[in-house]
Design a protein around this motif. Structure first.
Motif, PDB file in Angstrom:
ATOM      1  N   LEU A   1       0.823  -1.214   0.000  1.00  0.00           N
ATOM      2  CA  LEU A   1       0.000   0.000   0.000  1.00  0.00           C
ATOM      3  C   LEU A   1       0.855   1.261   0.000  1.00  0.00           C
ATOM      4  O   LEU A   1       0.609   2.197  -0.766  1.00  0.00           O
ATOM      5  CB  LEU A   1      -0.932   0.005   1.217  1.00  0.00           C
ATOM      6  N   ILE A   2       1.872   1.287   0.845  1.00  0.00           N
ATOM      7  CA  ILE A   2       2.731   2.465   0.934  1.00  0.00           C
ATOM      8  C   ILE A   2       3.472   2.693  -0.377  1.00  0.00           C
ATOM      9  O   ILE A   2       3.497   3.810  -0.913  1.00  0.00           O
ATOM     10  CB  ILE A   2       3.722   2.326   2.107  1.00  0.00           C
ATOM     11  N   LEU A   3       4.060   1.637  -0.920  1.00  0.00           N
ATOM     12  CA  LEU A   3       4.812   1.777  -2.169  1.00  0.00           C
ATOM     13  C   LEU A   3       3.903   2.170  -3.321  1.00  0.00           C
ATOM     14  O   LEU A   3       4.287   2.966  -4.182  1.00  0.00           O
ATOM     15  CB  LEU A   3       5.562   0.488  -2.485  1.00  0.00           C
ATOM     16  N   SER A   4       2.678   1.665  -3.331  1.00  0.00           N
ATOM     17  CA  SER A   4       1.738   2.015  -4.391  1.00  0.00           C
ATOM     18  C   SER A   4       1.360   3.490  -4.339  1.00  0.00           C
ATOM     19  O   SER A   4       1.135   4.117  -5.364  1.00  0.00           O
ATOM     20  CB  SER A   4       0.472   1.167  -4.271  1.00  0.00           C
ATOM     21  N   ALA A   5       1.284   4.052  -3.140  1.00  0.00           N
ATOM     22  CA  ALA A   5       0.957   5.481  -3.014  1.00  0.00           C
ATOM     23  C   ALA A   5       2.089   6.353  -3.519  1.00  0.00           C
ATOM     24  O   ALA A   5       1.851   7.491  -3.928  1.00  0.00           O
ATOM     25  CB  ALA A   5       0.648   5.799  -1.557  1.00  0.00           C
ATOM     26  N   LEU A   6       3.307   5.828  -3.504  1.00  0.00           N
ATOM     27  CA  LEU A   6       4.467   6.603  -3.939  1.00  0.00           C
ATOM     28  C   LEU A   6       4.647   6.625  -5.451  1.00  0.00           C
ATOM     29  O   LEU A   6       5.372   7.462  -5.982  1.00  0.00           O
ATOM     30  CB  LEU A   6       5.741   6.064  -3.285  1.00  0.00           C
ATOM     31  N   ILE A   7       4.032   5.711  -6.130  1.00  0.00           N
ATOM     32  CA  ILE A   7       4.231   5.574  -7.575  1.00  0.00           C
ATOM     33  C   ILE A   7       3.329   6.546  -8.332  1.00  0.00           C
ATOM     34  O   ILE A   7       2.236   6.802  -8.047  1.00  0.00           O
ATOM     35  CB  ILE A   7       3.956   4.118  -8.036  1.00  0.00           C
TER      36      ILE A   7
END
Length: 130
Positions: free
Chosen positions: A124-130
């Motif tokens: 979830l965190i990495l997806s928000a950064l993309i």
């Protein structure tokens, strides 16, 4: 409501159920005289079952400290995808299965379920950064 926010609501309900279950076990084991007290003196020795319930509650709060902001990051950045939706619900399922695995001492399942929730949060965190 987005699927991720619905998963967050479900995760909160799972945590509340975990807390309620621990309270029932504590009341049965320690009695209301101890559980309703201000707990100024140290608690009497706990059974392994109650100790595991207490630790599962603490672990659930620790997981929510990471999961809730991760869901909010996805929501507020508009990064909701099929992957984030699955990850959010994997977290909920992992937490739901974690409690019995922890209380029953199911090795290595408890650790694997914890890892599933952790990596779902990371997604979830990495997806928000993309």
């Amino acid at each position: 409501m987005t699927p991720e926010l619905a998963a967050l609501a479900a995760a909160l309900l799972v945590q509340m159920a975990t807390l309620a279950l621990m309270a029932v076990v504590a009341n049965r084991e320690l009695g209301p005289r101890v559980t309703l007290s201000p707990r100024d003196p140290p608690l009497p020795p706990l059974s392994s079952r109650l100790g595991r319930n207490l630790r599962a509650v603490s672990n659930g709060f620790e997981g929510l400290v990471l999961f809730a902001p991760a869901v909010l990051l996805v929501h507020f950045t508009g990064q909701s995808t099929a992957l984030t939706q699955i990850a959010a619900w994997v977290y909920v399922l992992a937490r739901l299965l974690y409690l019995p695995a922890y209380v029953l001492g199911l090795v290595p399942w408890r650790s694997l379920l914890w890892a599933a929730g952790f990596f779902a949060t990371l997604i979830l965190i990495l997806s928000a950064l993309i």
